[in-house]
Write an enzyme that holds these catalytic residues in place. Structure first.
Site, PDB file in Angstrom:
ATOM      1  N   ASP A   1     -18.501  49.055 -31.373  1.00 19.76           N
ATOM      2  CA  ASP A   1     -19.650  48.817 -30.481  1.00 19.76           C
ATOM      3  C   ASP A   1     -20.029  47.171 -31.093  1.00 19.76           C
ATOM      4  O   ASP A   1     -19.434  46.192 -31.922  1.00 19.76           O
ATOM      5  CB  ASP A   1     -20.542  49.640 -30.414  1.00 19.76           C
TER       6      ASP A   1
ATOM      7  N   ASP B   1     -23.400  44.935 -29.766  1.00 20.97           N
ATOM      8  CA  ASP B   1     -24.396  45.498 -29.513  1.00 20.97           C
ATOM      9  C   ASP B   1     -25.120  45.187 -30.791  1.00 20.97           C
ATOM     10  O   ASP B   1     -25.042  47.371 -30.198  1.00 20.97           O
ATOM     11  CB  ASP B   1     -25.208  45.069 -28.268  1.00 20.97           C
TER      12      ASP B   1
HETATM   13  C1  G6P Z   1     -24.572  47.033 -24.577  1.00 20.68           C
HETATM   14  C2  G6P Z   1     -25.650  46.985 -24.950  1.00 20.68           C
HETATM   15  C3  G6P Z   1     -27.210  46.883 -23.622  1.00 20.68           C
HETATM   16  C4  G6P Z   1     -26.654  46.307 -22.497  1.00 20.68           C
HETATM   17  C5  G6P Z   1     -25.206  46.572 -22.281  1.00 20.68           C
HETATM   18  C6  G6P Z   1     -24.561  45.757 -21.289  1.00 20.68           C
HETATM   19  O1  G6P Z   1     -24.236  48.446 -24.519  1.00 20.68           O
HETATM   20  O2  G6P Z   1     -26.074  47.800 -26.129  1.00 20.68           O
HETATM   21  O3  G6P Z   1     -28.191  47.687 -24.482  1.00 20.68           O
HETATM   22  O4  G6P Z   1     -27.630  46.520 -20.963  1.00 20.68           O
HETATM   23  O5  G6P Z   1     -24.322  46.504 -23.422  1.00 20.68           O
HETATM   24  O6  G6P Z   1     -24.648  44.272 -21.695  1.00 20.68           O
HETATM   25  P1  G6P Z   1     -24.820  43.050 -20.154  1.00 20.68           P
HETATM   26  O7  G6P Z   1     -25.077  41.492 -21.623  1.00 20.68           O
HETATM   27  O8  G6P Z   1     -23.778  42.906 -19.381  1.00 20.68           O
HETATM   28  O9  G6P Z   1     -26.243  43.059 -19.521  1.00 20.68           O
HETATM   29 MG    MG Z   2     -24.659  49.046 -29.291  1.00 18.67          MG
END
Ligand code: G6P
Ligand code: MG
Length: 220
Positions: free
Chosen positions: A10, A12
């Site tokens: 993953d 983030d």
């Molecule tokens: C990851 C993060 C989420 C976020 C999602 C979409 O999964 O953990 O917190 O909402 O990505 O990210 P984006 O950058 O497309 O808004």
């Molecule tokens: Mg994450």
């Protein structure tokens, strides 16, 4: 002993601490535009969840109903604020132990994939200088279902030519661990054991982790 063939990371909260930036941007939106606050505890339920689904959860949390157009505007505003934050990132923002662990993975002949729901994944990897470390990148532009759906990890395994039981998922989110399990993969939680209760193994971070220790812990 069986060898893991692919590691799926993953982004983030695992490679970089952008989970904190997502929270900061959503919290600002809730405070300034919706008139309520969101706690760090509630934020756990947003980790790994897509942008639109995150906004829906925040609105439900605050009992707010909005039109699709208003939702679209707020999601765009949150992303603008989020992009401002990530544009300040440098290679120093890579979390401790990640570079060394990716190198150990590569030397062990294990493929490296990214499995993120974020549409900002590629620019972030470019910005912190590790885009080329990945053999496959599955991000929010390539999937139709966010975590906890297993789609993102199944696509990663497919692109890397591995079967799910040869893959290990590294995740900081409850939804991400569920996605990995539903994909039929082993899961390593990065964070707290009392939050990531469904992971096969939970580590505070990947600092000093060896492939051999991980294999043992996951019974590979
Ligand atoms: C990851 C993060 C989420 C976020 C999602 C979409 O999964 O953990 O917190 O909402 O990505 O990210 P984006 O950058 O497309 O808004
Ligand atoms: Mg994450």
């Amino acid at each position: 002993m069986a060898q893991p063939k692919a590691f799926l990371f993953d982004l983030d909260g695992v490679i970089v601490d952008t989970a904190h930036f997502h929270y900061q941007a959503w919290r600002r939106l809730a405070n300034e535009k919706l008139g309520f606050d969101i706690s760090e505890e509630f934020n756990e339920s947003l980790k790994g969840v897509s942008r639109t689904e995150s906004l829906d959860r925040i609105l439900a949390h605050g009992n707010v109903t909005l039109s699709p157009a208003e939702k679209e505007n707020l999601a765009t505003l949150k992303n603008d604020w989020y992009v401002e934050l990530i544009n300040k990132m440098t290679p120093d923002d890579i979390l401790p132990g990640i570079n060394a662990f990716l190198e150990k993975t590569r030397l062990a002949g294990i493929k490296i994939g990214l499995g993120s729901v974020s549409k900002n994944a590629k620019p972030i990897l470019e910005r912190i200088g590790i885009l080329s470390a990945f053999d496959a990148i599955i991000d929010g532009t390539k999937i139709t279902k966010g975590k906890p759906d297993p789609e993102v990890f199944l696509k990663g395994a497919e692109e890397l030519g591995a079967s799910p039981d040869e893959c290990v998922v590294f995740e900081d989110a409850v939804a991400g661990i569920e996605a990995g399990r539903r994909a039929g993969m082993k899961t390593v939680g990065i964070g707290q054991p009392d939050i990531l209760t469904e992971a096969d193994v939970v580590l505070a971070n990947l600092n000093n982790m060896t492939i051999e220790d991980l294999r043992k812990a996951l019974h590979f």
